[in-house]
Structures are given as C-alpha cells and as structure tokens.
Design an enzyme around this catalytic site. Sequence first.
Site: not given
Ligand code: THU
Length: 162
Positions: A61, A74, A114
């Site tokens: 992320n 993702e 996602c």
């Molecule tokens: N996030 C992801 O990267 N993937 C997920 O499946 C859930 C949430 C990230 C987005 C944000 O940067 C942080 O997790 C908190 O929501």
Amino acid sequence: MKEEKINLTFLKAHFNELDEAEQQLINMAKSAYSNAYAPYSGFLVGAAVLLENDKIISGNNQENVAYPSGLCAERVALYYAGANYPNVKVNTIAISAKSKTYDITDVVSPCGACRQVMAEYQQKQHKNIRVLLHSSNNKVLIANSVEDLLPFMFNSEQLRKF
Ligand code: THU
C-alpha cells in the site's frame, strides 16, 4: 417475494498445508509489506501476484497525505502486472498484513475496490484467479474465484451495447 440463497466457497488452511509455490507467494507478500508506505494508518499490506509465466509481482500500500490518493497493495501489484504483462494471465494473488497499532490476527480482507479490480482481470482472462488471504498467525483463507469474494459483481456483460 421469495428468499434465495447463494453459495460462496472458501477453504481454510494452515500455511504449512499449502504447497511450496503458494508458501513462497505468501512469503513474497510478507516481504512486500515491509516496504509499504503507510505513515498515516500504520497498517502495512503486501500483495504478491503469481502470473501464468511463473513471474511473481509484488506490491504494497502507498498512502498519501491527501488520503484518497493512496492505493491498496492489491491494486499496486495487479496494475503493475496489467501494465507490464498485459497478455499474461494471473493465477493467484496472496495478501498479508502487519501493524504495530492494530490487532490483525484475522486474515486481511481486500476492500471492495480491490475486489472489483480482481474481478475485472478474472473476466478479462477468462480464467479464475485464486486468492490467498493470510493472517499473522498463519491461517489462510482461500477462494478459488474472485466471484466468491464479490457475489453479484458488476461485469462487462452489463455494459454490452445492443
Ligand atoms: N489496505 C490495503 O492495502 N489492502 C487491503 O486489503 C485493505 C487496506 C490499505 C489501505 C490503507 O493504506 C491501509 O491499508 C488502511 O486502510
């Protein structure tokens, strides 16, 4: 009015029950989360995508001070795969997360956006994508199709012109 039920199928496994290739994919997702840029949430997510040509693409992320400008792990991984290997099918995506602030003993559950992106790629390639959701205590929830994570998905059939 009539009530109808739909079936969603998942497999529950322990990390050790998976074959070596899937264990490796999860380990790649775990190494990816260490490089996440998540200064605002402190929630580090890693994703690893196994392509049909055996290449593994990982992502994490990427947050932004203008919060909505950030992107989940993702989508970072899948869009990289789509951009650089547009004609190579996605076999499997593994997702794992770590946080100092939050208790995340349960598996990470991908957000709706996602899931929609996974659904698009699954439809584009006419082949199911297997999704491995990994928890910090090594439980793994497995879906053999994105459809199980996104029932009633909006799909390109619905955008077909007359
Ligand atoms: N996030 C992801 O990267 N993937 C997920 O499946 C859930 C949430 C990230 C987005 C944000 O940067 C942080 O997790 C908190 O929501």
